[in-house]
Design a protein around this motif. Structure first.
Motif, PDB file in Angstrom:
ATOM      1  N   SER A  13      35.056  42.623  25.271  1.00 14.48           N
ATOM      2  CA  SER A  13      35.877  41.436  25.231  1.00 14.48           C
ATOM      3  C   SER A  13      35.763  40.587  26.535  1.00 14.48           C
ATOM      4  O   SER A  13      35.132  41.156  27.467  1.00 14.48           O
ATOM      5  CB  SER A  13      37.642  41.738  25.346  1.00 14.48           C
ATOM      6  N   LEU A  14      36.284  39.369  26.691  1.00 13.30           N
ATOM      7  CA  LEU A  14      36.171  38.644  27.717  1.00 13.30           C
ATOM      8  C   LEU A  14      36.780  39.198  29.147  1.00 13.30           C
ATOM      9  O   LEU A  14      35.870  39.311  29.998  1.00 13.30           O
ATOM     10  CB  LEU A  14      36.809  37.096  27.663  1.00 13.30           C
ATOM     11  N   THR A  15      37.612  39.954  29.085  1.00 15.37           N
ATOM     12  CA  THR A  15      38.049  40.567  30.236  1.00 15.37           C
ATOM     13  C   THR A  15      37.228  41.617  30.551  1.00 15.37           C
ATOM     14  O   THR A  15      36.886  41.856  31.796  1.00 15.37           O
ATOM     15  CB  THR A  15      39.591  41.065  30.284  1.00 15.37           C
ATOM     16  N   GLU A  16      36.805  42.507  29.561  1.00 11.68           N
ATOM     17  CA  GLU A  16      35.938  43.543  30.051  1.00 11.68           C
ATOM     18  C   GLU A  16      34.596  42.895  30.602  1.00 11.68           C
ATOM     19  O   GLU A  16      34.043  43.565  31.503  1.00 11.68           O
ATOM     20  CB  GLU A  16      35.388  44.154  28.697  1.00 11.68           C
ATOM     21  N   LYS A  17      34.067  41.668  30.084  1.00 13.13           N
ATOM     22  CA  LYS A  17      32.892  41.297  30.802  1.00 13.13           C
ATOM     23  C   LYS A  17      32.951  40.659  32.047  1.00 13.13           C
ATOM     24  O   LYS A  17      31.991  41.113  32.749  1.00 13.13           O
ATOM     25  CB  LYS A  17      32.355  39.973  29.684  1.00 13.13           C
ATOM     26  N   LEU A  18      34.172  40.248  32.377  1.00 11.64           N
ATOM     27  CA  LEU A  18      34.447  39.841  33.673  1.00 11.64           C
ATOM     28  C   LEU A  18      34.211  40.871  34.578  1.00 11.64           C
ATOM     29  O   LEU A  18      33.878  40.746  35.815  1.00 11.64           O
ATOM     30  CB  LEU A  18      35.631  38.762  33.710  1.00 11.64           C
ATOM     31  N   HIS A  19      34.934  41.761  34.348  1.00 11.43           N
ATOM     32  CA  HIS A  19      35.176  43.182  35.110  1.00 11.43           C
ATOM     33  C   HIS A  19      33.752  43.789  35.280  1.00 11.43           C
ATOM     34  O   HIS A  19      33.473  44.090  36.347  1.00 11.43           O
ATOM     35  CB  HIS A  19      36.066  44.139  34.663  1.00 11.43           C
ATOM     36  N   ALA A  20      32.802  43.537  34.564  1.00  9.62           N
ATOM     37  CA  ALA A  20      31.483  44.334  34.363  1.00  9.62           C
ATOM     38  C   ALA A  20      30.815  43.323  35.263  1.00  9.62           C
ATOM     39  O   ALA A  20      30.004  43.934  36.009  1.00  9.62           O
ATOM     40  CB  ALA A  20      31.187  44.260  33.142  1.00  9.62           C
ATOM     41  N   CYS A  21      31.031  42.030  35.289  1.00 14.32           N
ATOM     42  CA  CYS A  21      29.873  41.383  36.132  1.00 14.32           C
ATOM     43  C   CYS A  21      30.336  41.323  37.628  1.00 14.32           C
ATOM     44  O   CYS A  21      29.585  41.088  38.461  1.00 14.32           O
ATOM     45  CB  CYS A  21      30.175  39.696  35.543  1.00 14.32           C
ATOM     46  N   ALA A  22      31.670  41.606  37.490  1.00 20.06           N
ATOM     47  CA  ALA A  22      32.173  41.560  39.030  1.00 20.06           C
ATOM     48  C   ALA A  22      31.686  42.769  39.635  1.00 20.06           C
ATOM     49  O   ALA A  22      31.215  42.850  40.752  1.00 20.06           O
ATOM     50  CB  ALA A  22      33.814  41.462  39.315  1.00 20.06           C
ATOM     51  N   ALA A  23      31.706  43.796  39.093  1.00 18.68           N
ATOM     52  CA  ALA A  23      31.448  45.201  39.583  1.00 18.68           C
ATOM     53  C   ALA A  23      29.906  45.278  39.843  1.00 18.68           C
ATOM     54  O   ALA A  23      29.399  45.929  40.634  1.00 18.68           O
ATOM     55  CB  ALA A  23      31.988  46.258  38.376  1.00 18.68           C
ATOM     56  N   ALA A  24      29.039  44.564  38.925  1.00 19.06           N
ATOM     57  CA  ALA A  24      27.565  44.723  39.303  1.00 19.06           C
ATOM     58  C   ALA A  24      27.354  43.857  40.538  1.00 19.06           C
ATOM     59  O   ALA A  24      26.387  44.101  41.093  1.00 19.06           O
ATOM     60  CB  ALA A  24      27.135  44.031  38.032  1.00 19.06           C
ATOM     61  N   GLY A  25      28.138  42.974  40.757  1.00 22.56           N
ATOM     62  CA  GLY A  25      27.777  41.999  42.100  1.00 22.56           C
ATOM     63  C   GLY A  25      27.667  40.669  41.542  1.00 22.56           C
ATOM     64  O   GLY A  25      26.720  40.096  42.621  1.00 22.56           O
ATOM     65  N   PHE A  26      27.770  40.176  40.706  1.00 24.02           N
ATOM     66  CA  PHE A  26      27.276  38.637  40.321  1.00 24.02           C
ATOM     67  C   PHE A  26      28.456  37.833  41.101  1.00 24.02           C
ATOM     68  O   PHE A  26      29.379  38.135  41.398  1.00 24.02           O
ATOM     69  CB  PHE A  26      27.584  38.279  38.766  1.00 24.02           C
ATOM     70  N   ASP A  27      27.959  36.645  41.101  1.00 22.40           N
ATOM     71  CA  ASP A  27      28.891  35.555  42.280  1.00 22.40           C
ATOM     72  C   ASP A  27      29.489  34.934  41.148  1.00 22.40           C
ATOM     73  O   ASP A  27      30.578  34.442  41.460  1.00 22.40           O
ATOM     74  CB  ASP A  27      27.869  34.872  43.126  1.00 22.40           C
ATOM     75  N   GLY A  28      29.068  34.634  39.972  1.00 17.97           N
ATOM     76  CA  GLY A  28      29.849  33.798  38.848  1.00 17.97           C
ATOM     77  C   GLY A  28      29.542  34.096  37.476  1.00 17.97           C
ATOM     78  O   GLY A  28      28.564  34.909  37.175  1.00 17.97           O
ATOM     79  N   VAL A  29      29.971  33.373  36.505  1.00 19.78           N
ATOM     80  CA  VAL A  29      29.807  33.415  34.957  1.00 19.78           C
ATOM     81  C   VAL A  29      29.719  32.282  34.637  1.00 19.78           C
ATOM     82  O   VAL A  29      30.657  31.192  35.002  1.00 19.78           O
ATOM     83  CB  VAL A  29      30.834  34.372  34.597  1.00 19.78           C
ATOM     84  N   GLU A  30      29.171  31.944  33.356  1.00 19.72           N
ATOM     85  CA  GLU A  30      29.060  30.842  32.526  1.00 19.72           C
ATOM     86  C   GLU A  30      29.964  31.332  31.315  1.00 19.72           C
ATOM     87  O   GLU A  30      29.564  32.351  30.774  1.00 19.72           O
ATOM     88  CB  GLU A  30      28.034  29.990  32.264  1.00 19.72           C
TER      89      GLU A  30
END
Length: 602
Positions: A13-30
């Motif tokens: 889901s979108l919320t799962e994706k956002l948590h994964a991106c943040a945990a990995a260390g990305f600065d942002g998402v499109e």
């Protein structure tokens, strides 16, 4: 530079994706529009969640099929665009991606498309939003980034610029050097993806087979160099449509993705003038491995492997002074047998050791690339090895010297043997880690990937990827078993180079070794294909040897029976033979299946 990733690149889901991106260390998402509309959180809640996670929302996409249409349809398109801009505003996003028209365009005119983008820019300005126009590789009229820029320049609107996507540029074979003609302030966004070299329609190629940087055939460091030469300061964003990544754990995929961006920045920095380098992440510089140090086989009971090694001429090098671990050697080849913490485990390749010029530097680089650390208890008197876990779970170790060998006691003197060393190691890969593994070995150890191959077997095609150092001192083969009903056991193997494979096979058989049986039909084929004399063919038949030849030389090899999930191969390369006997692999796979290896369990 700032890193970003499209939510379409991950599963969940979108919320799962956002948590994964943040945990990995990305600065942002499109943010991909379908991810939002399928989510039960409001745009305001997604905006707040992203802020709490420390993620910027960099781009909202896609707005499709806008320009190149008649006036009646364009009026309807402006209505759609207004709704999209309103949603982006609620999300706090100030940039929307507009794709070149693929479905409804009827007017092939730069002037018409520019006029419509100008009016779209007027509408976007009311929402404090900019639009990034992207040429899709399958656009009806606009499928080239150079034309997309020409149209955006004709639009001449402060809220209209371009988005550059490496896939859309490189998949069509367009020259990326003209990117440097685009003013940096008009490159509103950059999307990056690699891809394998495939011959297929570009839409299917894009939608199913994109890869993260470092895993495919595109020259992404060169592409990115052209973009950075303009002075572009925006995010480096990944947009990867891939069927595998959209089925696998988003946390793992996000780390995999960020590793690819770190690799890409480091490779690009090596090409860049000092003016760009200050903005790019760089990694500790290392040199590739100089050879194999050891292979470890782990099991609750390794006695069956010990018997096989002894029959094949290996010498017991002793028992570790503090652990239930033994060492066997032949020539420069070392095999470690580990029974520590191995309850209920059958023999399998658990670890591979590499010799590297600077173990400390390799450890730093692995840490910078977020490679998981492999942990083993080590006492003060024992050598500490650099360690990481490969995506398939194999532990990789590296040393600059082999002082650890002195930790083994009561070994026998080395016996004479035709075995020279480890030629290559074949690691079976789960389907979901294959691409990750390619990037891991490329980025951490500097191995290069050969062109992938597919080998026919009794249960379908086996996908095979050879990875190697430039001097062939280290060769790894990554194999993925075909998808079949149930779970098939895909064995792994260690191949040893030797100076007299015929003599070794004779001695092994005399010692009671069980070699993999090869059908008589193979030898009838062999005689006809290569024109070998009868005496040679009969020798190969007697000893279950296989043969291959290429432009550089020839190759004679044999396989042992499989113990647990491991078997051994012994190879003799004559001349400058460069392959692995791939044409013989179907014979081996069929013979192993007949022996009960790799059969379907239901």
């Amino acid at each position: 530079m700032k890193t970003s990733i499209a939510t379409v690149s991950l599963s969940g889901s979108l919320t799962e994706k956002l948590h994964a991106c943040a945990a990995a260390g990305f600065d942002g998402v499109e943010l991909f529009e379908p991810d939002l509309i399928a989510n039960d959180h409001s745009p305001e809640e997604i905006r707040a969640l992203s802020s709490r996670l420390g993620l910027s929302l960099d781009l909202y996409q896609p707005l499709r099929d806008i320009e190149g249409v008649d006036e009646e349809l364009f009026t309807e398109n402006l209505r759609r665009a207004a709704a999209t801009f309103a949603t982006a505003k609620r999300l706090g996003i100030d940039l929307v991606l507009v794709c070149s028209n693929v479905a409804t365009a009827t007017v092939d005119s730069d002037e018409v498309s520019a006029d419509q983008l100008r009016r779209l820019g007027d509408l976007a300005a009311r929402y404090d939003i900019k639009v990034a126009f992207e040429a899709l590789a399958w656009g009806r009229y606009i499928d080239d980034y150079r034309r997309a820029w020409r149209v955006a320049a004709l639009a001449d609107h402060p809220n209209v610029g371009v988005c550059l996507d490496s896939f859309h540029v490189l998949s069509r074979g367009h020259d990326p050097s003209a990117i440097e003609d685009i003013p940096a302030d008009k490159i509103f966004f950059l999307q990056l993806a690699d891809a394998p070299a495939l011959s297929m329609d570009v839409l299917s190629w894009s939608r199913h087979h994109r890869l993260f940087p470092g895993e495919g055939a595109f020259d992404l460091p060169g592409f990115l160099s052209h973009v950075l030469a303009t002075g572009y300061q925006g995010p480096l964003s990944l947009e990867v449509f891939n069927d595998t990544f959209r089925q696998t754990d988003p946390d793992r995929t996000a780390v995999h993705a960020l590793r690819s961006l770190l690799w890409l920045q480091d490779r690009t920095a090596a090409l860049a003038p000092e003016g760009w380098r200050r903005d790019l992440a760089t990694l500790t510089e290392t040199k590739p491995p100089t050879g194999f140090d050891f292979v470890e086989i782990k099991a609750e009971d390794t006695s069956e492997v010990e018997v096989a090694l002894q029959q094949l001429g290996f010498t017991p090098g002793g028992r570790h002074r503090t652990k239930p671990v033994s060492l066997w050697s032949a020539g420069d080849a070392r095999v470690v047998l580990n029974e520590q913490q191995a309850r209920d485990q059958i023999p399998h390749v658990a670890a591979v050791g590499l010799q590297v010029p600077d173990a400390v530097a390799t450890s730093r680089r692995a840490a910078e690339l977020m490679a998981p650390v492999a942990y083993r208890r080590t006492y003060a008197s024992e050598q500490t090895l650099g360690a990481a876990v490969a995506p398939d779970g194999t532990e990789m170790y590296w040393v600059s010297d082999s002082a650890w060998v002195d930790e083994f006691e009561n070994g026998l003197p080395a016996a004479a043997t035709p075995v020279c060393g480890i030629d290559h190691v074949n690691l079976a890969q789960p389907w979901q880690t294959f691409d990750d593994a390619v990037l891991f070995f490329t980025s951490v150890f500097g191995l290069s990937a050969d062109t992938p191959a597919e080998v026919p077997g009794p249960n379908g095609l086996v996908r095979s990827q050879s990875m190697r150092t430039a001097d062939d001192a280290v060769r790894l083969l990554l194999n993925v078993a075909p998808h079949i009903l149930g779970e098939a056991s895909m064995p792994q193997h260690v191949a040893f180079s030797c100076s007299d494979v015929v003599g070794l096979a004779r001695a092994a058989r005399a010692n009671g070794a069980q070699l993999l049986a090869v059908p008589d039909n193979y030898y009838d084929y062999l005689s006809g294909r290569f024109g070998l004399d009868d005496a040679t063919v009969n020798t190969y038949r007697e000893l279950n040897l296989l043969y291959d030849r290429d432009a550089g030389g020839d190759f004679v090899h044999f396989y042992t029976r499989t113990v647990g999930t491991v078997f051994f191969e012994f190879v003799q390369r004559r001349g400058r033979y460069d392959g692995y006997g791939a044409d013989n692999a179907p014979v081996r796979l069929a013979a192993q299946r007949g022996a009960g290896v790799g059969t379907v369990r239901t």
